[in-house]
Design a protein around this motif. Structure first.
Motif, short mmCIF file in Angstrom:
data_model
loop_
_atom_site.label_atom_id
_atom_site.label_comp_id
_atom_site.label_asym_id
_atom_site.label_seq_id
_atom_site.Cartn_x
_atom_site.Cartn_y
_atom_site.Cartn_z
N UNK A 115 0.85 -1.19 0.00
CA UNK A 115 0.00 0.00 0.00
C UNK A 115 0.89 1.25 0.00
N UNK A 116 1.96 1.21 0.78
CA UNK A 116 2.81 2.41 0.90
C UNK A 116 3.84 2.47 -0.22
N UNK A 243 -5.90 -4.41 -6.09
CA UNK A 243 -6.61 -4.08 -4.85
C UNK A 243 -5.69 -3.47 -3.80
N UNK A 244 -4.40 -3.70 -3.93
CA UNK A 244 -3.49 -3.19 -2.90
C UNK A 244 -3.05 -1.74 -3.15
N UNK A 245 -2.85 -1.42 -4.40
CA UNK A 245 -2.33 -0.08 -4.71
C UNK A 245 -3.45 0.95 -4.70
N UNK A 351 -5.90 4.35 5.59
CA UNK A 351 -5.71 2.93 5.23
C UNK A 351 -4.34 2.45 5.72
N UNK A 352 -3.33 3.29 5.50
CA UNK A 352 -1.97 2.93 5.94
C UNK A 352 -1.95 2.84 7.47
N UNK A 357 -1.53 -0.37 12.48
CA UNK A 357 -1.98 -0.77 13.82
C UNK A 357 -2.13 -2.29 13.88
N UNK A 358 -2.79 -2.86 12.86
CA UNK A 358 -2.97 -4.32 12.83
C UNK A 358 -1.60 -5.01 12.83
N UNK A 359 -0.68 -4.46 12.05
CA UNK A 359 0.66 -5.07 11.96
C UNK A 359 1.36 -5.02 13.32
N UNK A 360 1.29 -3.87 14.00
CA UNK A 360 1.95 -3.74 15.30
C UNK A 360 1.36 -4.73 16.30
N UNK A 361 0.02 -4.87 16.27
CA UNK A 361 -0.62 -5.82 17.20
C UNK A 361 -0.16 -7.25 16.93
N UNK A 362 -0.10 -7.60 15.64
CA UNK A 362 0.31 -8.96 15.29
C UNK A 362 1.77 -9.22 15.68
#
Ligand code: SF4
Ligand code: SF4
Length: 484
Positions: A115-116, A243-245, A351-352, A357-362
């Motif tokens: 995405x980034x 879908x990602x970009x 979106x980023x 946040x989800x990534x940090x939690x995981x």
């Protein structure tokens, strides 16, 4: 009512005819026949850095199977024997949940990263691109020359030169494929096993030898024939780009605001083209070199496309062109659509933020699970189908099966079980088990409890497990007593 004039961006990128290139892939003609791509050899700043990164990654890839930590491989994914080692640390099938979380974390990371930063992974890290562009393509340039020479050679009749060049090229291709196949096999069965397959008589390792031949054949087919088709039609990551970009993702992009309208200029006519009263011309001189270097055969000036693997070849060649026509570099560069189209500054989109946040939690959860992972895992269960046994007037016993799994590369000479919270005794059937490196032990035992200690039919009890005198874990099981 006055009609709004379409902006330059709209006129270039939202015109149906202009978008027609998206209806087909550039490597297949209207008759469905493959168009073989002969990309011109790229040179420049990004190509140099990509070469360096590729060589470092190749050294890591080929060297890692030989690295040992305390006798364990650094990295092993032996699916066949269910033996997994990461960073020298053995993992067992009991750690499967850690793998699942690691996979989910990796997928979220890839999504966030895409995405980034768009498809930067494909251009700089993907093994397919590294092998294709930095190994096989380099061999091809070395033997057959640049794009035009390759085209000429393929069109030529089979004389001595063509036969010699093609034979050498394909022999080298197969040789490299064998090396890659052996390396990949080393990650599955370990480098020691692979060395045995290579050095010992074939009949002793027929299965391994066949696997090696199949792997080598697949790699040869991929790099000698499939090539960019892997990125275009096989790779699932490539197909997810749509879908990602979004318009804020950084991709290899053509600055259409600066580049349009394209104007062909001749070197010696440059000065008169640039006079003050001449009509406005874009910086793109329509030399098509960016198309000629593209290994997937696309024209990046049409906009972001699924086929673009972010290899940066078009950036380098266009920068060289800009130098020649005395215009600023970066007509093709890493940038986002919004920055180019609207001159907006890059922003951190919701979106980023959500993905981060989800990534940090995981990542936090994964670190927690790994740090609290026990080195020995024990399972103690009542033997199925057995009731309680009367030992004497005051005591009852239950028969249990136990299994102890060593998740470390340490050896344990003695595993002991101690009953806690209840007065009673654990009577092992046979000797106290020992545990080899990443080994496991199983057996049976009786647990004897006082009748008066029991609450009823189902009584939770706790057992402490000691490995060479060190408390490793506390296990819960049940003791069956009479109904009260
Ligand atoms: S290399 Fe640059 S100048 Fe040449 S066609 Fe491509 S974008 Fe235009
Ligand atoms: S468009 Fe440019 S970056 Fe994308 S694959 Fe082609 S040459 Fe590489």
């Amino acid at each position: 009512m006055s009609q709004q004039k379409p902006s330059l961006v709209d006129s270039i990128f939202q015109d149906d005819e202009q978008e027609a290139f998206r209806d087909h892939i550039g490597t297949v003609d209207s008759a469905g026949k493959r168009i073989w791509i002969y990309p011109k050899k790229p040179e420049g700043f990004f190509t140099r850095w990509r070469d360096i990164v590729s060589y470092v990654l190749l050294i890591v890839l080929f060297g890692m199977p030989f690295i040992r930590i305390a006798g364990e491989p650094f990295f092993l994914l032996n699916i066949l024997e269910r033996r997994f080692v990461l960073f020298g640390q053995p993992f067992t099938p009991q750690d499967f949940h850690l793998f699942v979380f690691a996979m989910i974390t990796m997928i979220v990371f890839i999504i966030l990263f895409t995405v980034v930063f768009g498809r930067i992974f494909c251009g700089w890290i993907c093994p397919q691109t590294i092998f294709m562009e930095n190994v096989f393509r380099k061999i091809e340039y070395w033997i057959e020359g640049d794009a035009n020479a390759q085209r000429k050679l393929n069109a030529a009749s089979w004389d001595g030169t063509k036969l010699w060049k093609k034979s050498i090229k394909y022999i080298l291709f197969y040789g490299v494929s064998v090396i890659i196949a052996n390396t990949f096999l080393s990650y599955i069965i370990g480098s020691d096993e692979v060395i045995k397959i290579i050095t010992e008589p074939v009949q002793m390792h027929m299965g391994g030898f066949i696997a090696m031949l199949i792997f080598s054949g697949v790699f040869y087919f991929v790099f000698a024939y499939m090539r960019e088709q892997v990125c275009l039609v096989v790779c699932p990551y490539g197909r997810l780009q749509g879908v990602l970009l979004d318009r804020d993702s950084i991709v290899v992009a053509y600055d259409f605001v600066r580049g349009e309208p394209r104007t062909r200029i001749k070197k010696n006519k440059l000065a008169e083209t640039l006079t003050e009263d001449a009509p406005k011309i874009g910086d793109c001189i329509d030399c098509k070199l960016c198309v000629q270097v593209c290994p997937t055969g696309i024209d990046i000036r049409n906009g972001t496309q699924l086929e673009c693997i972010n290899c940066t070849a078009c950036i380098d060649v266009c920068d060289a062109v800009m130098d020649k026509v005395d215009r600023p570099r970066g007509l093709i560069r890493y940038d986002s659509y919004n920055t180019i189209a609207e001159g907006k500054k890059r922003r951190f989109t919701p979106r980023m933020a959500a993905y981060s946040i989800v990534l940090l939690l995981l990542v936090g959860l994964e670190i927690f699970l790994i740090s609290y992972r026990s080195s020995v895992e024990t399972l103690i269960l009542r033997t199925p189908g057995m009731l309680y046994q009367k030992v004497d007037e005051n005591h009852l016993s239950n028969l249990y099966n136990y299994e102890v799994v060593n998740k470390t590369n340490r050896e344990y000479q003695k595993i002991e079980f101690k009953l806690i919270e209840h007065d009673g005794e654990i009577k092992l059937i046979g000797k106290e088990p020992n545990l080899g490196k990443s080994g496991q032990a199983s057996g049976s035992s009786f647990i004897v409890l006082e009748k008066d200690d029991l609450q009823g039919q189902k009584n939770p009890i706790y057992v402490e497990v000691y490995a060479d005198g060190e408390l490793i874990e506390k296990v819960k099981t049940n003791f069956m007593g009479p109904i009260k």
